[in-house]
Design a protein around this motif. Structure first.
Motif, PDB file in Angstrom:
ATOM      1  N   MET A   1      47.139  39.166  35.438  1.00 33.54           N
ATOM      2  CA  MET A   1      45.715  39.287  35.154  1.00 33.54           C
ATOM      3  C   MET A   1      44.974  39.198  36.482  1.00 33.54           C
ATOM      4  O   MET A   1      45.325  38.394  37.354  1.00 33.54           O
ATOM      5  N   THR A   2      43.939  40.031  36.645  1.00 32.82           N
ATOM      6  CA  THR A   2      43.229  40.076  37.924  1.00 32.82           C
ATOM      7  C   THR A   2      41.787  40.510  37.732  1.00 32.82           C
ATOM      8  O   THR A   2      41.446  41.158  36.742  1.00 32.82           O
ATOM      9  N   ASP A   3      40.945  40.143  38.707  1.00 35.83           N
ATOM     10  CA  ASP A   3      39.594  40.692  38.763  1.00 35.83           C
ATOM     11  C   ASP A   3      39.473  41.676  39.928  1.00 35.83           C
ATOM     12  O   ASP A   3      38.375  42.091  40.288  1.00 35.83           O
ATOM     13  N   ASP A   4      40.607  42.049  40.499  1.00 37.03           N
ATOM     14  CA  ASP A   4      40.676  43.002  41.613  1.00 37.03           C
ATOM     15  C   ASP A   4      40.997  44.383  41.044  1.00 37.03           C
ATOM     16  O   ASP A   4      42.150  44.684  40.739  1.00 37.03           O
ATOM     17  N   GLY A   5      39.964  45.211  40.889  1.00 37.83           N
ATOM     18  CA  GLY A   5      40.158  46.521  40.268  1.00 37.83           C
ATOM     19  C   GLY A   5      41.112  47.413  41.035  1.00 37.83           C
ATOM     20  O   GLY A   5      41.900  48.149  40.438  1.00 37.83           O
ATOM     21  N   ALA A   6      41.068  47.351  42.366  1.00 36.18           N
ATOM     22  CA  ALA A   6      41.960  48.195  43.165  1.00 36.18           C
ATOM     23  C   ALA A   6      43.414  47.809  42.938  1.00 36.18           C
ATOM     24  O   ALA A   6      44.288  48.671  42.787  1.00 36.18           O
ATOM     25  N   LEU A   7      43.697  46.504  42.899  1.00 39.01           N
ATOM     26  CA  LEU A   7      45.072  46.053  42.655  1.00 39.01           C
ATOM     27  C   LEU A   7      45.522  46.458  41.256  1.00 39.01           C
ATOM     28  O   LEU A   7      46.646  46.928  41.065  1.00 39.01           O
ATOM     29  N   LEU A   8      44.653  46.276  40.275  1.00 32.64           N
ATOM     30  CA  LEU A   8      44.996  46.646  38.895  1.00 32.64           C
ATOM     31  C   LEU A   8      45.434  48.102  38.824  1.00 32.64           C
ATOM     32  O   LEU A   8      46.480  48.428  38.237  1.00 32.64           O
ATOM     33  N   HIS A   9      44.653  48.990  39.437  1.00 32.94           N
ATOM     34  CA  HIS A   9      44.975  50.415  39.354  1.00 32.94           C
ATOM     35  C   HIS A   9      46.231  50.760  40.150  1.00 32.94           C
ATOM     36  O   HIS A   9      46.992  51.651  39.753  1.00 32.94           O
TER      37      HIS A   9
ATOM     38  N   GLN B   1      51.946  29.078  29.907  1.00 28.76           N
ATOM     39  CA  GLN B   1      51.404  28.554  31.156  1.00 28.76           C
ATOM     40  C   GLN B   1      51.102  29.693  32.131  1.00 28.76           C
ATOM     41  O   GLN B   1      51.595  30.809  31.986  1.00 28.76           O
ATOM     42  N   TRP B   2      50.320  29.399  33.150  1.00 33.35           N
ATOM     43  CA  TRP B   2      49.918  30.391  34.136  1.00 33.35           C
ATOM     44  C   TRP B   2      49.870  29.746  35.511  1.00 33.35           C
ATOM     45  O   TRP B   2      49.817  28.530  35.647  1.00 33.35           O
ATOM     46  N   ARG B   3      49.865  30.599  36.540  1.00 40.74           N
ATOM     47  CA  ARG B   3      49.644  30.117  37.906  1.00 40.74           C
ATOM     48  C   ARG B   3      49.049  31.254  38.728  1.00 40.74           C
ATOM     49  O   ARG B   3      49.241  32.447  38.420  1.00 40.74           O
ATOM     50  N   VAL B   4      48.312  30.894  39.763  1.00 38.87           N
ATOM     51  CA  VAL B   4      47.702  31.869  40.665  1.00 38.87           C
ATOM     52  C   VAL B   4      48.761  32.405  41.624  1.00 38.87           C
ATOM     53  O   VAL B   4      49.587  31.643  42.142  1.00 38.87           O
TER      54      VAL B   4
ATOM     55  N   PRO C   1      43.773  41.972  31.922  1.00 38.92           N
ATOM     56  CA  PRO C   1      45.221  42.166  31.964  1.00 38.92           C
ATOM     57  C   PRO C   1      45.578  43.412  32.769  1.00 38.92           C
ATOM     58  O   PRO C   1      44.878  44.422  32.719  1.00 38.92           O
ATOM     59  N   VAL C   2      46.669  43.323  33.503  1.00 41.91           N
ATOM     60  CA  VAL C   2      47.178  44.466  34.266  1.00 41.91           C
ATOM     61  C   VAL C   2      48.209  45.150  33.384  1.00 41.91           C
ATOM     62  O   VAL C   2      49.372  44.753  33.326  1.00 41.91           O
ATOM     63  N   GLY C   3      47.775  46.175  32.641  1.00 38.38           N
ATOM     64  CA  GLY C   3      48.622  46.706  31.590  1.00 38.38           C
ATOM     65  C   GLY C   3      48.584  45.752  30.407  1.00 38.38           C
ATOM     66  O   GLY C   3      47.828  44.778  30.393  1.00 38.38           O
TER      67      GLY C   3
ATOM     68  N   LEU D   1      40.987  37.057  42.505  1.00 39.14           N
ATOM     69  CA  LEU D   1      41.945  36.218  41.786  1.00 39.14           C
ATOM     70  C   LEU D   1      42.972  37.076  41.051  1.00 39.14           C
ATOM     71  O   LEU D   1      42.621  38.008  40.336  1.00 39.14           O
ATOM     72  N   THR D   2      44.237  36.758  41.232  1.00 40.74           N
ATOM     73  CA  THR D   2      45.312  37.372  40.464  1.00 40.74           C
ATOM     74  C   THR D   2      46.256  36.265  40.027  1.00 40.74           C
ATOM     75  O   THR D   2      46.659  35.425  40.842  1.00 40.74           O
ATOM     76  N   LEU D   3      46.593  36.248  38.751  1.00 41.65           N
ATOM     77  CA  LEU D   3      47.490  35.214  38.245  1.00 41.65           C
ATOM     78  C   LEU D   3      48.584  35.833  37.386  1.00 41.65           C
ATOM     79  O   LEU D   3      48.463  36.965  36.915  1.00 41.65           O
TER      80      LEU D   3
END
Length: 237
Positions: free
Chosen positions: A117-125, A224-227, A103-105, A65-67
């Protein structure tokens, strides 16, 4: 799940934050989970999460998930701050997901705008890595009018921030009004925009991030947020 056999629904749904395993087991016994056709599912079933419904509604996206969130001023990117945090703007179960949604940063309490915001560690880095050089665009409201030499200073690749010994990478400054500027960075040092303007004798009174790479907030309202779509995720590198 990349072709692998789905894990048991009890564990998978608990990891999405809907409750502890005990709480989710109670929800199964109450018949809250069905497939898309309405057939009741059981805790030890192995079933694709995309086909699972809770009280008729689809489940949240599985891990990966990334939003994007339009963060207002006054919220921090933290789980432990005693004040308002960005997780308060999301469904409570998002805070309990495993792997965690992070949070990504960061944007500080007094900065608004686009937060990933994400739970994908590879994408975050990938996104926060200096090697990515992913452009991030900010609008800064300044205490004093621009002098006119700031753009050249920021673009030079020689500007040093206080207490640092490595010059900043070149950045692009666009003047929107005497006290409003758009700044595009390809790195993300601590409070970088505020410190850059301090280095040229000015003070940032308001700061907003409206773009990361090719992603922008569009008409997403504050708070507000969205995926993100698959295409948007891929655009982040």
């Amino acid at each position: 799940m990349n072709g692998a056999r789905p894990e048991k629904l009890l564990k998978a749904i608990a990891n999405l934050g809907y409750g502890s395993r005990k709480e989710v087991a109670t929800m199964f016994r109450a018949g809250l989970f069905t497939d898309a056709s309405g057939e009741v599912l059981y805790a030890d079933d192995r079933h694709p999460l995309a086909d699972v419904r809770i009280e008729g509604e689809p489940l949240d996206p599985p891990p990966g998930l990334t939003l994007m969130l339009h963060k207002p001023v006054g919220y921090t990117c933290s789980t432990r701050d005693p004040g308002r945090v960005v997780y308060d703007l999301l469904p409570p179960r998002f805070r309990r997901r495993q792997p965690a949604l992070s949070p990504v940063g960061r944007l500080d309490r007094d900065t608004s705008g686009l937060l990933l915001m994400t739970d994908d560690g590879a994408l975050l880095h990938r996104v926060i890595s200096p090697k990515a050089k992913l452009p991030k665009v900010y609008e800064a409201c300044l205490a004093q009018p621009l002098r006119g030499d700031e753009a050249a200073s920021f673009a030079s690749g020689t500007l040093l921030l206080e207490s640092e010994t490595t010059p900043l990478l070149p950045a692009t400054l666009e003047t929107l009004s005497p006290t409003l500027a758009r700044l595009t960075l390809t790195e993300g040092r601590y409070h970088q925009v505020r410190r850059m303007f301090a280095a040229v004798g000015n003070h940032v009174e308001g700061l907003h991030r409206d773009r990361i790479g090719r992603l922008d907030l569009g008409d997403l309202p504050a708070g507000q947020w969205r995926v993100l779509t698959d295409a948007e995720r891929q655009s982040l590198g």
